[in-house]
Design an enzyme around this catalytic site. Structure first.
Site, mmCIF file in Angstrom:
data_model
loop_
_atom_site.group_PDB
_atom_site.id
_atom_site.type_symbol
_atom_site.label_atom_id
_atom_site.label_comp_id
_atom_site.label_asym_id
_atom_site.label_seq_id
_atom_site.Cartn_x
_atom_site.Cartn_y
_atom_site.Cartn_z
ATOM 1 C CD GLU A 1 -1.734 -2.406 1.535
ATOM 2 O OE1 GLU A 1 -0.546 -2.662 1.823
ATOM 3 O OE2 GLU A 1 -2.655 -3.260 1.618
ATOM 4 C CE LYS B 1 -17.215 -6.807 3.148
ATOM 5 N NZ LYS B 1 -16.578 -8.109 3.405
ATOM 6 C CG MET C 1 21.967 12.343 3.524
ATOM 7 S SD MET C 1 22.983 13.682 2.918
ATOM 8 C CE MET C 1 22.055 14.250 1.515
ATOM 9 C CG PHE D 1 -10.247 -9.736 11.054
ATOM 10 C CD1 PHE D 1 -9.009 -10.191 11.489
ATOM 11 C CD2 PHE D 1 -10.509 -9.701 9.689
ATOM 12 C CE1 PHE D 1 -8.048 -10.618 10.583
ATOM 13 C CE2 PHE D 1 -9.552 -10.135 8.779
ATOM 14 C CZ PHE D 1 -8.319 -10.588 9.220
ATOM 15 C CD GLN D 2 -7.520 -7.477 7.702
ATOM 16 O OE1 GLN D 2 -8.369 -7.215 6.860
ATOM 17 N NE2 GLN D 2 -6.342 -8.006 7.394
#
Ligand SMILES: Cc1cc2nc3c(=O)[nH]c(=O)nc-3n(C[C@H](O)[C@H](O)[C@H](O)COP(=O)(O)OP(=O)(O)OC[C@H]3O[C@@H](n4cnc5c(N)ncnc54)[C@H](O)[C@@H]3O)c2cc1C
Ligand SMILES: Cc1ncc(C[n+]2csc(CCOP(=O)(O)OP(=O)(O)O)c2C)c(N)n1
Ligand SMILES: [Mg+2]
Lengths: 580, 164
Positions: free
Chosen positions: A50, A162, A479, A112-113
């Site tokens: 993602e 959802k 760097m 969940f999630q």
């Protein structure tokens, strides 16, 4: 038209003119994915992580000025997107990020999630929404696009439970063409009185300096800016985010300013008597030690965000407004005046700047047997005719690209400046390539940065996105190594990358072409070969000098006049005063 | 300097946390914060008491204004204004002597006794913060069982007002 929540999301995106959605599916967004499946107008680009989706959408937005759109699932989908959201936020890039959420009855139950996506993203978005009723979907999405793209742009998250997208419940849908938000009315027109005051000051200047930034690009105001600067004949410096807003090949351009800016830009900042700041936010990498910033200057500052003005540095003439409008008004006001800038003073000022220029602060060893990273960027510039879209990751390679690739046009230089997100470059390049399929797109990266989103090589293969990856492989987090050399007596704590992959084989395993280049004389040929392969992604692994440092440099907390030049830099020319 | 900032914001879930989050993320001081819906149920009115240099207060008002949910904002301290805070205070009142004394103090401070038991008095008192502090000083810490203060709310004097 009667649509389900999921269909409303997709139909809305179509009505809003969205070409691409960058995303990754999961339970909470499966209804939306099903609706996407049943149409061909909005194209979905499946990434491999993602974070890659947000960076790709961000690259698309930076290259086009249009908002980038992201779709991710709840929980880990949303948290993986956070780095990309914060990246866009820091650089004021318009994104609309749709995150799935657990069904409304489960919110707050550690389902969940489930994560509090609105809470997690609050500090790094321009605004965010939780849509609790499907009746609110269309208008909320419209607000999200409006907020993301207007005023000072930025990312907006829309969290969609959802059940709100349930395919079995249909409601009437109509595309909301317009939206007004009573609490949100960005000021775009500059105050006429302030513009007059600014022009007064600008015309009084004897040692003027124009300092512009990302705001000019975000405002699509490069043409107005160039006209304004040319009308005055004043020196122009740009921030890292502003590169391309004014042609780098123009004589009036004195280079980038700030920590790794040019000697001439920083010295001119230190000595100028009027500073004209346009769409730039006085970042600490630019100002150096604030107490010693432009000690002789009165300052005009144009910015659309009042909070950017007088945040880090006090200014004398603040102007809140859109750069494009304000510049047009200022140029008109300038032309209407009889008074001209003081030509004699300006001539002397330019002579002084040319002395600084004479130090040739970007020179490097051109006779080395090792590949110098600066040389690769110079050749990249030549081979692409200076006309490519160049994305970058974060580190030394980013600075060398900013210094050595002369950007003459806006939106060609695409990098993470504010957050400095390693992993940004390659997925961003994919977004750019989708936006401009016929353009040359290259990502300049380092062996550490590229590994942070390397999985997107697979996305590039799936969608046949033939970008070129220029890996300046110094086997160091260069760097970090540079800071450790300068400030920690060369104690290279965990900045050496052991066990690097064979990038050529790695690229090949994803189905791309890999080339390794170890000698300076092979650099140009390899670049030509790679850019000749129009339909292949080519990963160019340049084995570069490990010890090269980025110069010039202002150490953190130092003033502009305390810039350190490379050890081999030309001595001051006769006549140049040493500065206090 | 101490500033009282009043703002009207959308009466939306999460609006309060945006303000609170802004203060903690940017390290601004927050002395008190009160919020409740207004006569227009779509709007909440918030009063914030904060301290900081002029530059910081300027940033605070700009950053607050920048929040999408904030409709309007005024720094009350910039003009004449009235500030009030409500305190409920439960005091030990075990004997006639103590009870008489508390009653007398409450009268002086124009407080009201709103609840009584055989060992306690509960008093309601409004005023600015200093007055409430003075009352606490007068009754003495030993007498206090519990205090609840709402934090300041404020309104401009005269015809100036904060409305849509
Ligand atoms: C390793 C590293 C080194 C760096 N070194 C340097 C360096 O040497 N020099 C350097 O310059 N940077 C450097 N940076 C980048 C730096 O951190 C900042 O990101 C950058 O300086 C900010 O650029 P900016 O001021 O143009 O602001 P941006 O972040 O581009 O912000 C744009 C400003 O314009 C305003 N604006 C937006 N839209 C409009 C509009 N339509 N009209 C008017 N105003 C508008 C915004 O409100 C904002 O104030 C470095 C970054 C990294 C990662
Ligand atoms: C996600 C993330 N983690 C850590 C850093 C700190 N950091 C800045 S530059 C850098 C090293 C980059 O190394 P490389 O990609 O090889 O580029 P080089 O400097 O060698 O050109 C690191 C670790 C960062 N900017 N981003
Ligand atoms: Mg490296």
């Amino acid at each position: 038209m009667e649509l389900s929540g999921a269909e409303i999301v997709v139909q809305f995106l179509k009505d809003e003119g969205v070409e691409y959605v960058f995303g990754y599916p999961g339970g909470a967004v499966l209804h939306i994915y099903d609706a996407l499946f049943q149409q061909d107008d909005v194209r979905h680009i499946l990434v491999r992580h993602e974070q890659g989706a947000t960076h790709a959408a961000d690259g698309y937005a930076r290259a086009t000025g249009k908002p980038g759109v992201v779709l991710v699932t709840s929980g880990p989908g949303a948290t993986n997107a956070v780095t990309g959201i914060a990246t866009a936020y820091m650089d004021s890039i318009p994104l609309v990020v749709l995150t799935g959420q657990v069904p409304t009855p489960f919110i707050g139950s550690d389902a969940f999630q489930e994560v509090d996506a609105v809470g997690i993203t609050r500090p790094c978005v321009k605004h965010n929404f939780l849509v609790k009723r499907r009746e609110d979907l269309a208008l909320t999405l419209k607000k999200a696009f409006y907020i993301a793209t207007s005023g000072r742009p930025g990312p907006v998250v829309v969290d969609i439970p959802k059940d709100v997208t349930d395919p079995n419940v249909r409601i009437p849908y109509e595309y909301p063409r317009e939206v007004k938000i009573r609490s949100y009315n960005p000021v775009v027109k500059g105050h006429p009185g302030q513009i007059k005051k600014a022009v007064d000051l600008i015309l009084q200047a004897r040692r003027p300096m124009i300092y512009a930034g990302g705001g000019v690009i975000l405002s699509e105001a490069s043409a107005e800016f160039t006209e304004f600067a040319r009308a005055l004949g004043y020196p122009v410096t740009l921030t890292l985010m502003g590169l391309g807003a004014y042609p780098a090949t123009d004589r009036q351009f004195v280079g980038m300013l700030g920590m790794h800016g040019t000697y001439e830009a920083n010295m001119a900042m230190h000595e100028c008597d009027v500073l004209i700041a346009i769409g730039a936010r006085f970042d600490d990498r630019v100002t150096g030690k604030v107490a010693e910033f432009c000690p002789h200057a009165r300052i005009v500052h144009v910015d659309i965000d009042p909070a950017s003005i007088a945040k880090n540095v006090k200014v004398d003439v603040p102007i809140v407004g859109d750069v494009k409008n304000v510049l047009a008004d200022m140029t008109r006001e300038l032309r209407a005046r009889k008074q001209q800038p003081d030509g004699e003073a300006l001539k002397q000022w330019w002579a002084r700047i040319d002395e600084w220029r004479g130090r040739n602060c970007l020179q490097y060893d051109r006779h080395s047997k090792l590949i110098k990273p600066q040389f690769v960027i110079e050749k990249l510039y030549e081979v692409t005719g200076g006309d490519a879209y160049i994305t970058s990751d974060v580190g030394q390679h980013q600075m060398w690209t900013a210094q050595f690739y002369k950007f003459d046009q806006p939106r060609r230089w695409i990098n993470s400046g504010g957050l400095g997100t390693m992993g940004f470059g390659m997925p961003a390049a994919l977004g750019v390539k989708l936006a401009h399929p016929d353009a040359t797109v290259a990502c300049v990266t380092g062996e550490a940065s590229i590994q942070m989103c390397i999985q997107e090589l697979s996305t590039a293969m799936q969608y046949m996105l033939p970008i070129k990856i220029v890996n300046l492989n110094n086997r160091y987090m260069g760097m970090v190594r540079q800071w450790q050399e300068f400030f920690y007596e060369s104690r290279y704590s965990h900045s050496y990358l052991e066990a690097l992959p064979d990038f050529v084989k790695l690229a090949e395993s994803y189905g791309h072409v890999g080339l390794r280049i170890e000698k300076p004389e092979d650099v140009e040929g390899a670049l030509r070969e790679a850019f000749g392969m129009k339909d292949r992604l080519v990963f160019l692994d340049f084995i570069t000098d490990q010890t090269e440092n980025v110069y010039p440099m202002i150490a953190q907390g130092k003033g502009h006049h305390e810039m350190e030049l490379a050890p081999h830099c030309t001595a001051p020319q006769s006549g140049e005063r040493e500065l206090a | 300097m101490r500033h009282i900032i009043s703002l009207l914001m959308e009466n939306e879930a999460g609006a309060l946390s945006r303000v609170a989050g802004l203060f903690s993320a940017r390290g601004y001081n927050i002395e008190s914060l009160t919020v409740a819906p207004t006569e227009d149920p779509s709007l909440s009115r918030m009063t914030l008491v904060t301290t900081g240099s002029e530059e910081i207060i300027e940033q605070i008002t700009k950053q607050l204004n920048k929040l999408i949910d904030v409709v309007k904002l005024v720094d009350l301290t910039e003009g004449a204004h009235i500030e009030r805070e409500l305190m409920l205070i439960k005091l030990r009142a075990p004997d006639a002597e103590r009870r008489a004394e508390i009653k007398r103090l409450a009268d002086i401070f124009r407080g009201r006794i709103i609840d009584v038991t055989d060992s306690t008095y509960t008093i309601e008192l409004t005023g600015d913060g200093d007055k409430l502090d003075a009352f606490i000083g007068a009754v003495g810490e030993g007498a206090i069982i519990e205090t609840v203060r709402t934090g300041a709310s404020g309104i401009a004097r005269g015809t100036r007002s904060l409305h849509l």
